[in-house]
Every structure is written in structure tokens, then in C-alpha cells.
Design an enzyme around this catalytic site. Structure first.
Site, PDB file in Angstrom:
ATOM      1  N   TRP A 123      19.253 119.784  86.021  1.00  0.00           N
ATOM      2  CA  TRP A 123      20.279 120.817  85.882  1.00  0.00           C
ATOM      3  C   TRP A 123      21.371 120.328  84.946  1.00  0.00           C
ATOM      4  CZ3 TRP A 123      17.988 119.544  90.539  1.00  0.00           C
ATOM      5  CH2 TRP A 123      17.201 120.541  91.095  1.00  0.00           C
TER       6      TRP A 123
ATOM      7  N   HIS B 113      22.886 126.411  90.526  1.00  0.00           N
ATOM      8  CA  HIS B 113      21.862 127.240  91.187  1.00  0.00           C
ATOM      9  C   HIS B 113      22.419 127.822  92.484  1.00  0.00           C
ATOM     10  CE1 HIS B 113      20.215 123.187  93.005  1.00  0.00           C
ATOM     11  NE2 HIS B 113      21.507 123.299  93.101  1.00  0.00           N
TER      12      HIS B 113
ATOM     13  N   ARG C 219      24.651 126.985  83.451  1.00  0.00           N
ATOM     14  CA  ARG C 219      24.129 125.686  82.981  1.00  0.00           C
ATOM     15  C   ARG C 219      24.456 125.469  81.514  1.00  0.00           C
ATOM     16  NH1 ARG C 219      18.122 125.621  85.794  1.00  0.00           N
ATOM     17  NH2 ARG C 219      18.901 126.238  87.857  1.00  0.00           N
TER      18      ARG C 219
ATOM     19  N   GLN D 100      20.531 134.266  89.994  1.00  0.00           N
ATOM     20  CA  GLN D 100      19.445 133.753  90.822  1.00  0.00           C
ATOM     21  C   GLN D 100      19.470 134.458  92.177  1.00  0.00           C
ATOM     22  OE1 GLN D 100      19.783 129.434  90.991  1.00  0.00           O
ATOM     23  NE2 GLN D 100      18.138 129.279  89.480  1.00  0.00           N
TER      24      GLN D 100
ATOM     25  N   VAL E 246      12.999 120.081  98.448  1.00  0.00           N
ATOM     26  CA  VAL E 246      11.835 120.681  99.119  1.00  0.00           C
ATOM     27  C   VAL E 246      10.676 119.691  99.054  1.00  0.00           C
ATOM     28  CG1 VAL E 246      12.354 123.141  98.837  1.00  0.00           C
ATOM     29  CG2 VAL E 246      11.280 121.908  96.967  1.00  0.00           C
TER      30      VAL E 246
ATOM     31  N   ALA F 198      12.364 127.564 101.195  1.00  0.00           N
ATOM     32  CA  ALA F 198      13.474 127.975 100.313  1.00  0.00           C
ATOM     33  C   ALA F 198      12.864 128.428  98.999  1.00  0.00           C
ATOM     34  CB  ALA F 198      14.429 126.812 100.093  1.00  0.00           C
TER      35      ALA F 198
END
Ligand code: FA5
Length: 353
Positions: free
Chosen positions: A156, A178, A204, A218, A261, A315
Site C-alpha cells: 500500500w 483501504h 494511495r 472500496q 488473512v 473478510a
């Protein structure tokens, strides 16, 4: 002293009546109640008064003080009202001459699409949540299993805020990269089972191209329950893509690394511009990435006080602009935010609410 107070009252009432505009009134206010104003300095002389005099002067002073500030406010309201009515009379005469006809206002296509997406998830029990756009390094990274100096931060390109100005250590305040900055907040706020979504803008420091903007939206989902697995993630993705696109969308789920994740996945759609052959728009891959997703990392669940042995979580973070590109054959997502009204006008997205 009594005479002096009455005198101030008479003189200033006259000045207030004669004030022509709000600046005149501001000056009067300062002369009366400012740091060196008459009514501010006067009580300093009260110490010279004997008790009996003070019993008369003190209530008189308060009465006149209230009276004058009330008069100022009344006059202020009157000046404002006069200027509004003058303005509307002037506007009326211009309107009569020019006959303005404004185009019918419409919602931005992204807003319409995002509301439709929210409805698709509301149908299966998801509720909405908001997280800040300006956030701390903690919620955007650390809470998501991305400590300082972790190489994954390079995924990112972050816009940091000059936080020293606000007494905050440099590098600790940023524009969220995000909507995943909502994850820990959601996990902490609600007890499982959890079905929450969060829509909003992310920022970003990107190399801009047809698929990348510096400011984009998002759509985040956080789903926690007992015994969730990748199969549920796949079901959720298929459910959404079918609802949003109908049957014609070809998509794939592939492994992708995100520190928060495990396992992680990328959800790609076949590039409609080259039909998978590879072109400039899809970066010659034949696919356009729509979302990142995965099973919430046990450490993230633990950070929120949820037992990862008892609960598992999914997620999901999708890019609405990318979805709209594919849905309406738009070959450059920068068109959504460049203020080109012609483009936005032509993009007819049906509003079903
Ligand atoms: C993320 O931002 C993760 N937070 C997603 C996620 C959420 C992963 C929950 C796991 C669990 P990524 O950087 O890949 O991941 O962005 C996700 C989606 O946002 C992309 O697939 C794309 O659709 C959209 N997106 C990302 N960068 C841009 C950009 N510069 N312009 C437009 N859309 C973008």
C-alpha cells in the site's frame, strides 16, 4: 456610577440603532464587551463603592449589560433579515430576465452502484458501518498484523499526514489506504456472529493508469461465525457477482497474500475488453482484479478478543470502480472522478431503491 451606567446605556443604544451593517455591530460589541470595553472595565471600580451603593449598582449594571447585548443581537438579526430579503428581491429580478432552468440532478453512478451493492448484502443480513478516512497507523496497519517495518507495507503506497503539527508522532497519521481499517473496529464493537459491511473512499500514492486512481472507493465485508471456511468465501463471491452482473461474468479465485488473512485470495474477472487475450487495460494479464479477500487471520481475531478456536471469519474488500468498468465497458476508471459531466450524464445506471 449610576449615572455613568445609564449614560453608557443611552449612548450605546443609539449607536446600535444607527449601525448599518454587521461590522459596525462588531465594533460596538468590542467597545462594550471587548478586553478593554466599557462594560468590561467598569466593574473594576466597584471596589470603591460602599456596600449600600453596591446593592443598587450591581443589579443595575447586570440589567444594562443584558439589555445592551440583547439589543446588539436583535439588531444583528434585523440586519441579516434585511440583507436576505434584499438578495431574494434582486435574485428574483435576475431570474425573471434570464429564466434559469437547472438540469435534473442525478446521483453519481458510483453512489448508485454502491447503494445497489449494499442492498445485495442487506438481503443476506449485513448491516452498514463507517470508519474514518483519516486514521492512525494502528488501525490501518498494526491491528491488521502489519507491524512497522513489515515489508507488506509496500503493498500500500501510503499518504501520510504531517501529524507533528497536531502533536502526533510523525508517520502515525495517514489517509486510509483501504477500508480494512474498519476490521478491528468492527470485530471489537460487535459480538459474533458478525455480518457487517463498510463502503467508503481510500487513498494511495499510486502510479495512475486505467485501473488505478489515487482516490477510489472500496467495499469491505466482515463475516464472523462458527465453522466458516473458504467454501463460504467462494459462495459469497459467486452470490455477489451473480447479483451484480447476472450470469455473464466469468471470475476466478486465486491465492493472494495479505497479512491479515490466511489463506488469502484475489478475485479476478475476465477482461471484457480483450476477452482474456491480454491488453493495455488489464495490464496484459487477461484478467482484472476486483477484490482481495480471505479467512481472517487468527491474530486479528485475537487482537479483538475473539477466540479463533471458536470462531472463524471472512473478510473481503472489493473495488466498486473496477466493477463499474466491467459492467458498463468503461476502459479507464479515472473517468469516474475527473469531473467530466458529459461522461457521467451518459452513464445511465438505473436507480432501484
Ligand atoms: C486491499 O486493499 C485489501 N484491504 C483487501 C482485503 C480486504 C483483503 C479484506 C483481504 C481481506 P487491494 O490493495 O488488493 O487489497 O485492493 C482491493 C481492491 O480495491 C482491488 O482488487 C481493486 O478492485 C481496488 N483497488 C485497489 N487499488 C485501487 C486503485 N488504485 N484504484 C482503483 N481501485 C483500486
Amino acid at each position: 456610577m449610576e449615572e455613568k451606567i445609564n449614560q453608557i446605556s443611552i449612548v450605546y443604544k443609539q449607536k446600535i440603532d444607527q449601525a448599518k451593517n454587521l461590522s459596525d455591530l462588531d465594533l460596538i460589541y468590542i467597545d462594550l464587551f471587548g478586553k478593554n470595553g466599557e462594560m468590561t472595565l467598569l466593574p473594576r471600580q466597584f471596589s470603591k463603592l460602599i456596600k449600600e451603593e453596591l446593592k443598587i449598582i450591581s443589579p443595575l449594571f447586570n440589567k444594562i449589560k443584558n439589555y445592551l447585548s440583547e439589543q446588539i443581537e436583535l439588531k444583528r438579526a434585523q440586519i441579516k433579515e434585511d440583507s436576505y430579503s434584499k438578495l431574494s428581491t434582486e435574485t428574483l429580478s435576475i431570474n425573471e430576465k434570464i429564466n434559469f432552468t437547472l438540469p435534473k440532478a442525478k446521483l453519481h453512478p458510483l453512489t448508485v452502484f454502491e447503494r445497489q451493492t449494499a442492498d445485495i448484502f442487506k438481503k443476506i443480513g449485513f448491516s452498514q458501518f463507517e470508519a474514518p478516512y483519516i486514521d492512525t497507523d494502528y488501525y490501518n496497519f498494526e491491528a491488521l498484523n502489519i507491524p512497522e517495518e513489515h515489508p507488506a507495507r509496500d503493498l500500500w503506497d501510503t499518504l501520510y499526514i504531517d501529524s507533528e503539527k497536531y502533536g502526533i508522532q510523525p508517520g502515525k497519521l495517514l489517509l486510509r489506504t483501504h477500508t480494512s481499517n474498519s476490521q478491528l473496529r468492527i470485530l471489537k464493537r460487535y459480538n459474533p456472529p458478525i455480518r457487517i459491511m463498510n463502503i467508503g473512499t481510500s487513498f494511495r500514492y499510486e502510479n495512475l493508469d486505467a485501473r488505478h486512481e489515487h482516490t477510489f472507493d472500496q467495499f469491505e465485508l466482515v463475516f464472523v461465525d462458527k465453522n466458516l471456511s473458504l467454501a463460504d468465501l467462494q459462495y459469497l463471491s459467486e452470490y455477489y457477482l451473480k447479483e451484480a452482473f447476472g450470469q455473464q461474468m466469468k471470475a476466478r479465485l486465486r491465492p493472494k497474500y495479505y497479512p491479515f488473512v490466511e489463506p488469502g485470495a484475489g478475485i479476478d474477472a475476465l477482461c471484457i475488453f480483450c476477452k482474456g487475450q491480454g491488453c493495455k487495460i488489464c495490464g496484459n494479464t487477461g484478467w482484472i482484479e476486483l477484490a482481495g479477500a480471505g479467512m481472517i487471520h487468527p491474530k486479528v481475531l485475537e487482537n479483538a478478543g475473539i477466540n479463533p478456536k471458536e470462531y472463524s471469519g471472512i473478510a473481503w474488500g472489493i473495488g466498486p470502480e473496477r466493477m463499474l468498468m466491467l459492467k458498463y465497458g468503461i476502459n479507464d476508471l479515472r473517468l469516474f472522478r475527473n469531473g467530466d459531466l458529459d461522461f457521467l450524464e451518459k452513464l445511465e445506471i438505473e436507480e432501484k431503491r
